[in-house]
Design an enzyme around this catalytic site. Sequence first.
Site, PDB file in Angstrom:
ATOM      1  N   HIS A 199      -5.331  -0.468  -2.473  1.00 24.68           N
ATOM      2  CA  HIS A 199      -4.726  -1.607  -2.883  1.00 24.68           C
ATOM      3  C   HIS A 199      -4.881  -2.728  -1.863  1.00 24.68           C
ATOM      4  O   HIS A 199      -5.801  -2.477  -1.052  1.00 24.68           O
ATOM      5  CB  HIS A 199      -3.108  -1.302  -2.691  1.00 24.68           C
ATOM      6  CG  HIS A 199      -2.770  -1.107  -1.353  1.00 24.68           C
ATOM      7  ND1 HIS A 199      -3.150   0.269  -0.798  1.00 24.68           N
ATOM      8  CD2 HIS A 199      -2.266  -1.927  -0.138  1.00 24.68           C
ATOM      9  CE1 HIS A 199      -2.600   0.293   0.671  1.00 24.68           C
ATOM     10  NE2 HIS A 199      -2.002  -1.141   0.982  1.00 24.68           N
ATOM     11  N   ASP A 201      -3.319  -6.019   0.299  1.00 28.74           N
ATOM     12  CA  ASP A 201      -1.819  -6.344   0.786  1.00 28.74           C
ATOM     13  C   ASP A 201      -1.486  -7.792   0.227  1.00 28.74           C
ATOM     14  O   ASP A 201      -2.467  -8.654   0.456  1.00 28.74           O
ATOM     15  CB  ASP A 201      -1.831  -6.491   2.152  1.00 28.74           C
ATOM     16  CG  ASP A 201      -1.980  -5.090   2.858  1.00 28.74           C
ATOM     17  OD1 ASP A 201      -1.739  -4.080   2.352  1.00 28.74           O
ATOM     18  OD2 ASP A 201      -2.554  -5.080   3.961  1.00 28.74           O
ATOM     19  N   HIS A 256      -8.064  -1.120   0.458  1.00 27.88           N
ATOM     20  CA  HIS A 256      -8.254  -0.193   1.645  1.00 27.88           C
ATOM     21  C   HIS A 256      -7.296   1.001   1.014  1.00 27.88           C
ATOM     22  O   HIS A 256      -6.416   0.815   0.216  1.00 27.88           O
ATOM     23  CB  HIS A 256      -7.650  -1.125   2.811  1.00 27.88           C
ATOM     24  CG  HIS A 256      -6.311  -1.352   2.769  1.00 27.88           C
ATOM     25  ND1 HIS A 256      -6.158  -2.640   2.274  1.00 27.88           N
ATOM     26  CD2 HIS A 256      -5.189  -1.054   3.287  1.00 27.88           C
ATOM     27  CE1 HIS A 256      -4.886  -3.144   2.422  1.00 27.88           C
ATOM     28  NE2 HIS A 256      -4.275  -2.116   3.010  1.00 27.88           N
ATOM     29  N   ARG A 266      -1.378  11.530  11.018  1.00 26.22           N
ATOM     30  CA  ARG A 266      -1.753   9.961  11.334  1.00 26.22           C
ATOM     31  C   ARG A 266      -0.412   9.359  11.417  1.00 26.22           C
ATOM     32  O   ARG A 266       0.478   9.382  10.509  1.00 26.22           O
ATOM     33  CB  ARG A 266      -2.697   9.834  10.279  1.00 26.22           C
ATOM     34  CG  ARG A 266      -3.037   8.169  10.385  1.00 26.22           C
ATOM     35  CD  ARG A 266      -3.823   7.814   9.251  1.00 26.22           C
ATOM     36  NE  ARG A 266      -4.107   6.387   9.037  1.00 26.22           N
ATOM     37  CZ  ARG A 266      -4.947   5.484   9.825  1.00 26.22           C
ATOM     38  NH1 ARG A 266      -5.723   6.047  10.866  1.00 26.22           N
ATOM     39  NH2 ARG A 266      -4.704   4.125   9.629  1.00 26.22           N
TER      40      ARG A 266
END
Length: 326
Positions: A199, A201, A256, A266
């Site tokens: 996607h 941002d 990304h 993570r």
Amino acid sequence: MVLSKPTIEQFSVTTLFSNSGYPLIDLSKPDSQSQLVKACEEVGFFKVINHGIPFESVARLESEALKFFSLPLSSKQKAGLPDPFGYGNKQIGRNGDVGWVEYLLLTVDFQFDDQKFAIFGEAADKFRCVVNEYLSAVKKMACEILEMLAGGLKIQPRNVFSKLLKDEQSDSVFRLNYYPARPEVLEPGGRNTIGFGEHTDPQIISVLRSNNSSGLQISLKDGNWISIPPDQYSFFINVGDSLQVMTNGRFKSVRHRVVANSLTSRLSMIYFGGPPLSEKIVPLPSLMDGEDSLYKEFTWFEYKKSVYNSRLDDNRLGLFEKIAAS
């Protein structure tokens, strides 16, 4: 007809390559301003070092966030469904996107989020304090970067971008993403599990920090994806769709995604710097130089509404692009 439940997407990683093919910018260097502009034009993504944010502030927030994500699911769900603010687990948005991720999405203005913090009990004030401390530092850095970008573009006033984040009505949000370890996905064929699908941002700028677990990948101009090595002491900056429009496409918002690391969990924390809802998102006249706008005029509220009604990998700006006359 029986519909199957959405599955977490898997993909082949045989075409990926990992190198230093992305900008690294030392904010303490005299030429950092021109480097920032070049990074936004060529990649829409960069890593910053010597940023001035104390690691202790980051470590305190990471510790509190890990305490939250280690709670039983029933306890985390007391933070409320993400509507849009609250706790989410695998479901990303309301249009069928899923990922191997848990998250806590908060408004930067915490006065509306008391019920979200109630889950922390007596520790609520401490959590609120460490989040505020972190956001204050990260927002300051984001504004400084935006002012350097304006300077590099020779735009006056220099705060043309940063004033939107500093505005009392700024629609900025903060997201904590937790990707649990998933060793069972180790399998032949080089396949990984999507943690958060590809996607861009939608806001002006995003400031990302993660622990020392890998997973972040960005798409370059040629369509190739590269893995970004983790660095818990640095920050990664994304150009958002709104900044792409305000520069009439000169800066590029970066696509990304995050893949689920099979060995370690993570944790990432992202500040999304957004404008006020009523702000018109249009190219700056000083950057047009006689050119036509590539985009239709719209407000941040209109674009945000459109984004919420789309899938992650949609070309969301495409709906707002002007179609050249044939």
